[in-house]
Scaffold this motif. Structure first.
Motif, PDB file in Angstrom:
ATOM      1  N   UNK A  39      28.358 -20.815   3.120  1.00  0.00           N
ATOM      2  CA  UNK A  39      28.579 -21.659   2.631  1.00  0.00           C
ATOM      3  C   UNK A  39      27.304 -22.667   2.944  1.00  0.00           C
ATOM      4  N   UNK A  40      27.170 -23.912   3.087  1.00  0.00           N
ATOM      5  CA  UNK A  40      25.922 -24.743   3.344  1.00  0.00           C
ATOM      6  C   UNK A  40      25.985 -24.971   4.668  1.00  0.00           C
ATOM      7  N   UNK A  41      27.597 -25.842   5.059  1.00  0.00           N
ATOM      8  CA  UNK A  41      27.454 -26.467   6.388  1.00  0.00           C
ATOM      9  C   UNK A  41      28.146 -25.775   7.378  1.00  0.00           C
ATOM     10  N   UNK A  42      27.920 -26.174   9.180  1.00  0.00           N
ATOM     11  CA  UNK A  42      29.261 -24.966   9.735  1.00  0.00           C
ATOM     12  C   UNK A  42      30.249 -25.646   9.673  1.00  0.00           C
ATOM     13  N   UNK A  43      30.742 -27.264   9.477  1.00  0.00           N
ATOM     14  CA  UNK A  43      31.824 -27.807   9.285  1.00  0.00           C
ATOM     15  C   UNK A  43      32.902 -26.974   7.976  1.00  0.00           C
ATOM     16  N   UNK A  44      31.912 -26.545   7.432  1.00  0.00           N
ATOM     17  CA  UNK A  44      32.824 -25.716   5.688  1.00  0.00           C
ATOM     18  C   UNK A  44      33.638 -24.351   6.400  1.00  0.00           C
ATOM     19  N   UNK A  45      32.372 -23.878   7.319  1.00  0.00           N
ATOM     20  CA  UNK A  45      32.547 -22.586   8.395  1.00  0.00           C
ATOM     21  C   UNK A  45      33.588 -22.541   8.357  1.00  0.00           C
ATOM     22  N   UNK A  46      34.122 -23.528   9.852  1.00  0.00           N
ATOM     23  CA  UNK A  46      34.990 -23.854  10.864  1.00  0.00           C
ATOM     24  C   UNK A  46      36.046 -24.110  10.052  1.00  0.00           C
ATOM     25  N   UNK A  47      36.104 -24.757   8.879  1.00  0.00           N
ATOM     26  CA  UNK A  47      37.051 -25.396   8.346  1.00  0.00           C
ATOM     27  C   UNK A  47      37.580 -23.880   7.601  1.00  0.00           C
ATOM     28  N   UNK A  48      36.961 -23.249   7.341  1.00  0.00           N
ATOM     29  CA  UNK A  48      37.399 -21.566   6.663  1.00  0.00           C
ATOM     30  C   UNK A  48      38.137 -20.496   7.623  1.00  0.00           C
ATOM     31  N   UNK A  49      38.043 -20.994   8.916  1.00  0.00           N
ATOM     32  CA  UNK A  49      38.161 -20.116  10.275  1.00  0.00           C
ATOM     33  C   UNK A  49      39.799 -20.900   9.797  1.00  0.00           C
ATOM     34  N   UNK A  55      45.528 -14.969  14.235  1.00  0.00           N
ATOM     35  CA  UNK A  55      44.927 -13.617  15.143  1.00  0.00           C
ATOM     36  C   UNK A  55      44.112 -13.349  14.556  1.00  0.00           C
ATOM     37  N   UNK A  56      43.531 -13.410  13.459  1.00  0.00           N
ATOM     38  CA  UNK A  56      42.445 -13.449  13.191  1.00  0.00           C
ATOM     39  C   UNK A  56      41.374 -14.058  13.733  1.00  0.00           C
ATOM     40  N   UNK A  57      41.814 -15.390  13.583  1.00  0.00           N
ATOM     41  CA  UNK A  57      40.554 -16.629  14.063  1.00  0.00           C
ATOM     42  C   UNK A  57      39.589 -15.907  15.070  1.00  0.00           C
ATOM     43  N   UNK A  58      40.140 -15.523  16.356  1.00  0.00           N
ATOM     44  CA  UNK A  58      39.647 -15.274  17.392  1.00  0.00           C
ATOM     45  C   UNK A  58      38.051 -14.454  17.115  1.00  0.00           C
ATOM     46  N   UNK A  59      38.646 -13.634  15.899  1.00  0.00           N
ATOM     47  CA  UNK A  59      37.196 -12.701  16.006  1.00  0.00           C
ATOM     48  C   UNK A  59      36.258 -13.041  15.013  1.00  0.00           C
ATOM     49  N   UNK A  60      36.410 -14.010  14.360  1.00  0.00           N
ATOM     50  CA  UNK A  60      35.346 -14.381  13.625  1.00  0.00           C
ATOM     51  C   UNK A  60      34.433 -15.147  13.622  1.00  0.00           C
ATOM     52  N   UNK A  61      33.422 -14.964  13.576  1.00  0.00           N
ATOM     53  CA  UNK A  61      32.007 -15.651  14.522  1.00  0.00           C
ATOM     54  C   UNK A  61      31.053 -16.206  12.964  1.00  0.00           C
ATOM     55  N   UNK A  62      30.600 -17.829  13.278  1.00  0.00           N
ATOM     56  CA  UNK A  62      29.532 -18.562  12.386  1.00  0.00           C
ATOM     57  C   UNK A  62      28.361 -17.841  12.480  1.00  0.00           C
ATOM     58  N   UNK A  63      27.962 -17.567  11.537  1.00  0.00           N
ATOM     59  CA  UNK A  63      26.392 -17.193  11.766  1.00  0.00           C
ATOM     60  C   UNK A  63      25.379 -17.958  10.362  1.00  0.00           C
ATOM     61  N   UNK A  64      24.046 -18.848  10.978  1.00  0.00           N
ATOM     62  CA  UNK A  64      23.452 -19.577  10.481  1.00  0.00           C
ATOM     63  C   UNK A  64      22.399 -18.847  10.256  1.00  0.00           C
TER      64      UNK A  64
END
Ligand code: 4AD
Length: 576
Positions: A39-49, A55-64
């Motif tokens: 993605x281009x922005x962390x906001x899109x990554x947050x929307x993705x999560x 139950x999967x959301x907790x494990x996902x982390x954003x890297x930039x």
């Protein structure tokens, strides 16, 4: 996962539970959050999560990876907070928008249902003419002024209409003789026909014509207060509505295709009406000078103005042509009827598309016996001025011309008379060169349309241009006595249009005419009847032809002659 664990994962490429954001090369639209499509922005990554199962959301982390950096690193807490906030806001906004859209849709449906209900309801409103009112007299709009304050009936077409509230409606009616504003009140605007009225429908309206109150305007200062009306022929609405077919800015090709509807417009119909008055004025002029009108055939077997513009056709197995000019037939009428004229169609297979050439045009031609070349020039000048004066003297026609061409004025000064030779000098003195080689014009050159227009527009007055050289003029034109290089010929040039009249004296000696046929390589046989004029009591004579469409283009300031006839014919256009 701690920050250290994330960093470790990135370095070991254990990336299944990382969402990648590349601020330089990523895309929120086409990205998927994988390392290959970040993605281009962390906001899109947050929307993705937020879109993943809980139950999967907790494990996902954003890297930039920031712009200019080589490596990904865990999103900073402040950037994450900001992105979450923006995501929440976007969610709220989307929710609001969806709610609004749902409300709009609901309202739309309600409105449509209400309209449908009203339409159904309107079918129950049936108008009947009140038999206790005085009988209505059928009038044309042109007679409306003299019919004020009496009950009248008018039929025509809806040129404009406007609804004002639910109890008032205006129709501007057109019947070809004028425009009439009509006012419909109360029940009259509650019928199905009123609610579905379309432009160009034909209608009949009954009521009283009243002067409009002070401060209000309407055509001719009055309006019809309708008490009964009905639709005669309904025009389509929607995609087929006349307003969807073209407008005044449409491409000329569209306007030509729809010319049968375009002619209903104010400008086009005014030009056609002026045309009708102009043709009448020409007839009145010729009548006043004692010329008889004749109608020569349009199917002929002789040429007049050169073979290159002949339209030929199969005439019962023989070659025949559409006439280029009625001149030769007019000449045969002189011993029978004296001076004659015609308002006949002429045909020219013009190869080029110009704004002053048609393939079929209305040719006003006259032929006069026992005149001199000067008489001919005087006659042409008098005719043009007289026709203009006659048209100008009709208040209705004058009003139309003034609207079409506010600068138009009848001519009072004598026309300029200029010899061809002096026109060549004028062009050279004004630095106008021949198009083909950029050299000065020479005696003998045909003066093409553009330089001729330039000279006429610069001089700004009508010019009778005379004495063209023999080789560039028609076979029947006689050389002058004092200079056999040139003919007794004339073109009348008008500012903005150029040549509107072509005329000449005619060779009236048999042998000279035979020599002219020889010179032009024309077989004299089909012209036996024309030659007989030189055999059975010949006389000096001359005449001219005027293109009605060019005269109108000049008078109405129309850009092209195509707008000055009903259905123009030119290369590739033979419809409607
Ligand atoms: O100069 P033209 O070709 O002269 C003749 O036909 C003579 N026989 C007339 C005569 O002496 N009786 O055409 C005369 C006029 C032109 O000045 C022009 O106004 C018009 O006819 N004209 C055309 N108008 C529209 N489209 C065309 N293709 C035209 N060709 C000529």
């Amino acid at each position: 996962m701690s920050t250290e664990e994330v960093t470790a994962k990135i370095s070991t490429m254990d990336i299944a539970d990382l969402v990648f954001v590349d601020e330089a090369a990523g895309s929120d639209e086409s990205g998927s959050g994988s390392k290959s499509a970040p993605y281009k922005t962390p906001q899109a990554a947050v929307a993705h999560i937020a879109d993943q199962p809980e139950d999967k959301q907790e494990a996902l982390k954003i890297v930039v990876k920031k712009a200019g950096e080589e490596e990904y690193s865990p999103v900073t807490p402040s950037a994450l907070k900001k992105a979450k906030k923006a995501h929440e806001l976007a969610l709220k906004k989307a929710k609001k928008q969806a709610e609004q859209e749902a409300r709009d849709k609901e309202q739309d449906e309600a409105r449509q249902a209400e309209e449908q209900r009203k339409l159904e309801e309107s079918k129950k409103v049936v108008l009947t003419e009140d038999s206790s009112l005085p009988r209505a007299r059928l009038i044309r709009i042109a007679d409306a002024k003299n019919s004020r304050n009496t009950r009248v009936k008018v039929s025509g077409w809806v040129s404009r209409h406007r609804v004002q509230g639910k109890d008032m409606m205006f129709i501007v009616l057109r019947d070809g003789t004028g425009y009439l504003q009509c006012v419909l009140n109360n029940r009259l605007c509650h019928t199905y026909d009123a609610l579905t009225l379309t432009l160009e429908s034909s209608v009949t309206l009954v009521g009283e014509i009243k002067e409009v109150p002070e401060g209000k305007t309407a055509p001719d200062g009055h309006e019809l207060i309708v008490d009964f009306w009905e639709v005669v022929g309904k025009a389509p609405g929607g995609d087929e509505a006349v307003s969807n077919l073209f407008d005044k800015d449409s491409d000329p090709s569209v306007l030509l295709k729809q010319r049968h509807l375009v002619i209903r417009g104010e400008r086009a119909s005014s030009v056609l009406k002026v045309r009708s008055r102009v043709m009448r004025a020409f007839r009145d002029h010729f009548d006043s000078v004692g010329y008889n009108e004749v109608t020569p055939p349009c199917m002929v077997q002789t040429q007049v103005e050169g073979g290159s513009t002949l339209f030929s056709f199969n005439y019962y197995g023989e070659e025949a042509y559409l006439t280029q000019s009625s001149q030769l037939y007019l000449e045969t009428c002189l011993p029978s009827m004296g001076a004659v004229y015609t308002m006949n169609e002429s045909y020219r297979a013009e190869k080029s598309n110009t704004r002053r050439h048609l393939s079929e045009y209305t040719h006003c031609e006259a032929e006069i016996p026992f005149i001199t070349f000067n008489d001919l020039l005087d006659g042409i000048e008098f005719m043009v001025k007289d026709v203009v004066d006659r048209v100008w003297a009709e208040p209705e026609t004058r009003a139309m011309i003034e609207k079409l061409n506010p600068d138009f004025k009848p001519m009072t000064e004598p026309f300029i008379r200029m010899r061809y030779e002096d026109a060549i000098k004028w062009l050279n003195e004004h630095g106008i060169k021949r198009a083909e080689d950029q050299q000065d014009f020479e005696f003998g050159d045909d003066i093409p349309e553009a330089p001729e227009r330039h000279m006429t527009d610069t001089i700004g007055k009508p010019i009778l241009l005379t004495h063209f050289p023999v080789p560039i003029k028609a076979f029947y034109m006689p050389p002058t006595k004092d200079d056999p290089r040139v003919t007794e010929s004339v073109d009348l040039l008008m500012p903005t249009v150029g040549e509107i009249v072509g005329g000449s004296m005619r060779i009236w000696d048999y042998d000279v005419l035979m020599a002219a046929y020889k010179r032009e390589g024309l077989d004299p046989k089909p012209y036996y009847w024309y030659l007989d004029q030189r055999k059975y009591g010949s006389c000096p004579h001359g005449g001219f032809g005027l293109g009605i469409e060019r005269f109108l283009a000049w008078m109405t300031n129309s850009f092209t002659v195509r707008d000055c006839c009903l259905y123009p014919r030119f290369k590739d256009v033979c419809q409607p």
